[in-house]
Design a protein around this motif. Sequence first.
Motif, PDB file in Angstrom:
ATOM      1  N   ASP A   1     -18.092-114.994  -6.045  1.00  0.00           N
ATOM      2  CA  ASP A   1     -18.548-115.226  -7.415  1.00  0.00           C
ATOM      3  C   ASP A   1     -17.417-115.710  -8.312  1.00  0.00           C
ATOM      4  O   ASP A   1     -17.648-116.426  -9.287  1.00  0.00           O
ATOM      5  N   CYS A   2     -16.199-115.314  -7.994  1.00  0.00           N
ATOM      6  CA  CYS A   2     -15.065-115.674  -8.844  1.00  0.00           C
ATOM      7  C   CYS A   2     -14.785-117.170  -8.836  1.00  0.00           C
ATOM      8  O   CYS A   2     -14.131-117.684  -9.742  1.00  0.00           O
TER       9      CYS A   2
ATOM     10  N   THR B   1      -7.725-115.666  -6.955  1.00  0.00           N
ATOM     11  CA  THR B   1      -8.612-114.525  -7.149  1.00  0.00           C
ATOM     12  C   THR B   1      -8.028-113.344  -6.397  1.00  0.00           C
ATOM     13  O   THR B   1      -7.754-113.431  -5.192  1.00  0.00           O
TER      14      THR B   1
ATOM     15  N   PRO C   1     -11.769-125.655  -5.711  1.00  0.00           N
ATOM     16  CA  PRO C   1     -11.282-125.008  -6.927  1.00  0.00           C
ATOM     17  C   PRO C   1      -9.761-125.015  -7.045  1.00  0.00           C
ATOM     18  O   PRO C   1      -9.222-124.788  -8.125  1.00  0.00           O
TER      19      PRO C   1
ATOM     20  N   ALA D   1     -17.244-119.492  -8.620  1.00  0.00           N
ATOM     21  CA  ALA D   1     -18.444-120.240  -8.999  1.00  0.00           C
ATOM     22  C   ALA D   1     -18.222-121.113 -10.220  1.00  0.00           C
ATOM     23  O   ALA D   1     -18.725-122.247 -10.301  1.00  0.00           O
ATOM     24  N   SER D   2     -17.464-120.639 -11.185  1.00  0.00           N
ATOM     25  CA  SER D   2     -17.275-121.389 -12.423  1.00  0.00           C
ATOM     26  C   SER D   2     -15.960-122.150 -12.472  1.00  0.00           C
ATOM     27  O   SER D   2     -15.600-122.700 -13.510  1.00  0.00           O
ATOM     28  N   ALA D   3     -15.223-122.173 -11.361  1.00  0.00           N
ATOM     29  CA  ALA D   3     -13.927-122.856 -11.353  1.00  0.00           C
ATOM     30  C   ALA D   3     -14.122-124.372 -11.376  1.00  0.00           C
ATOM     31  O   ALA D   3     -15.014-124.899 -10.713  1.00  0.00           O
ATOM     32  N   PRO D   4     -13.309-125.114 -12.125  1.00  0.00           N
ATOM     33  CA  PRO D   4     -13.405-126.580 -12.139  1.00  0.00           C
ATOM     34  C   PRO D   4     -12.995-127.153 -10.783  1.00  0.00           C
ATOM     35  O   PRO D   4     -12.243-126.537 -10.024  1.00  0.00           O
ATOM     36  N   THR D   5     -13.516-128.329 -10.482  1.00  0.00           N
ATOM     37  CA  THR D   5     -13.249-128.973  -9.193  1.00  0.00           C
ATOM     38  C   THR D   5     -11.989-129.824  -9.274  1.00  0.00           C
ATOM     39  O   THR D   5     -11.841-130.650 -10.173  1.00  0.00           O
TER      40      THR D   5
END
Length: 565
Positions: free
Chosen positions: A173-174, A3, A201, A176-180
């Motif tokens: 926030d960047c 990010t 992430p 939040a949607s990242a895969p684990t």
Amino acid sequence: MITTYHGTVVLDIPITALLADHEAEIRAAAAQGLSPHDSGNNDNPDIALTVSVPEPVTLGASREKSTSSMIAYTWLSPNSDHTQVTANIQFKDLSWQQLLDIYDAEKANPGQHTIKVQVPYAVGTIDPTEATQLASEQVTVTGMFNFFASSTTPAQVFHFDTKTLKLAESPTDCFASAPTKTTRWVDEEDGHDLQPPKTGPNFFQAAGIPDYEFSTQELSADGMTGIYKYKKVFGSLPVNGDDPTIDTDFKVGLDGSAPTQAEQIYAENKDSLLTIENVVHLDDLRGGRIAKLLEKYDETPNAFDDIELKNAHLGFTTQINLPAQLKFSDPSAISVTGLPQGFSAKTVAVNGQTATVTVDFDNPDQITTIAALKDAMGALHGDAVITIQKIAFTESATADTDYQIDHLTQGTISVDVEKQLGVIVRPGQPSPACPPTMDDYDAVKPAEPRSVVGTVFDPPSPACPPTDTPYTAGWRPPMTGPSAGWDEAPLMKHPLKFTTSEAHTEVTRLSFKPGPTPTPTTVTPSAPPTPATQLAKTGALTGDVLVLAAVTGAIGAAAMRRKRS
């Protein structure tokens, strides 16, 4: 996932606003007919505005522009690590009265007469924790007015109020949607985890694990699990321990006769002197774990190239303990023969009821490699003989009583093993992110952020629209090789100690005459013989045992036998 946060600090300040608090000083200098500096001597800035950001933020190429008639020119001076830049503003080479006239005119329309400085910045991160920290960081703007009343007087320095701006808005926030993704650190031999797995992430870096060196890595088929594999630094070395490989010959002689392992030994009386010989077969010291180590060296000598040896000891120790009814009547009557070249007796001593002989290598500093250790071990062959003469009975010794001499021989191979782990740096991969869309700040190019540390699991960059501006943070090559995960290549150390002990137990029986007996005038039946008690050595002691046991009869008799354990 990287990010990257971009921002631009825009200073657009009317010159009259900057100087409003110091108008009185300017009017006083104008009334006196003074000028701020001589013609052509304008090295010192009249106004300085500084923008600062914390590490690891990077400032880009800044731009400046002035629309005030008071300003001659402005130059920018960034610091060496690009975390600070100063806009240096110079007045025109006019008198204070002329400058004051311009100042008064521009006060009517201040927004049209400004100093504009644009400073782009950027920072990249792969860690949500770092992103949270960025949310609390600030951009700082400071300034000062160097008021030169005249060219010959020192400047009065007036500082403007410090202003701060938030560095980034909602930076977490960047993620939040990242895969684990899962990162593991495992032993490559059996696959067990060397430390708890971590998720996030992005993949985590290799870790420095005590007694292990990095070997290789593996990425799962779905690309979501990265596994660092390690091997033991000294995995090729056998574990420390003892091997029962020594087989000594324990011999006894009486009254000057040659020591022997004869089945019967007779002591004529209490004044008899005992001679002991302990024959150590030196080849036995090369057995057990040390033999396995040298076999591995012969098979794969290159595996031991980086190993260094220190403080080596090669040899054996023999201890002989007498019961209270025996004594070393001459402590100097002890000798060691048959030692190979390069070995000598370091200790030959009698202390009370114990005689100790220690044999070691003469030049331990020469043993710095496994090859040198092998050469030194190769000299251990043949027999070393420890001879102790003039062992006598004490006044407390009596006939018809069992006595026991204990002895233990133990070989020792000990050395400190060291290995300096090396570092290999492999090329990293570029960032997988595509350049973001940037606003147009009067053609100010976005800053180029510092690279972030990538991992060996990160993919190459995807196909992105071509661009001449490196908007996104790139990968910094990760450290790989044996010492991956350590701040500095460590020196690993391991104390190696192999011992060899005796494999069998020997028991010897000895007796001496109880004294002259008068000739009987009549023959009477003798009492049944009293069974002799054999005092064997317990399992707690490994070695040979000499038992002096009384046997009924006119004269004493001794029988020697070997017991195989």
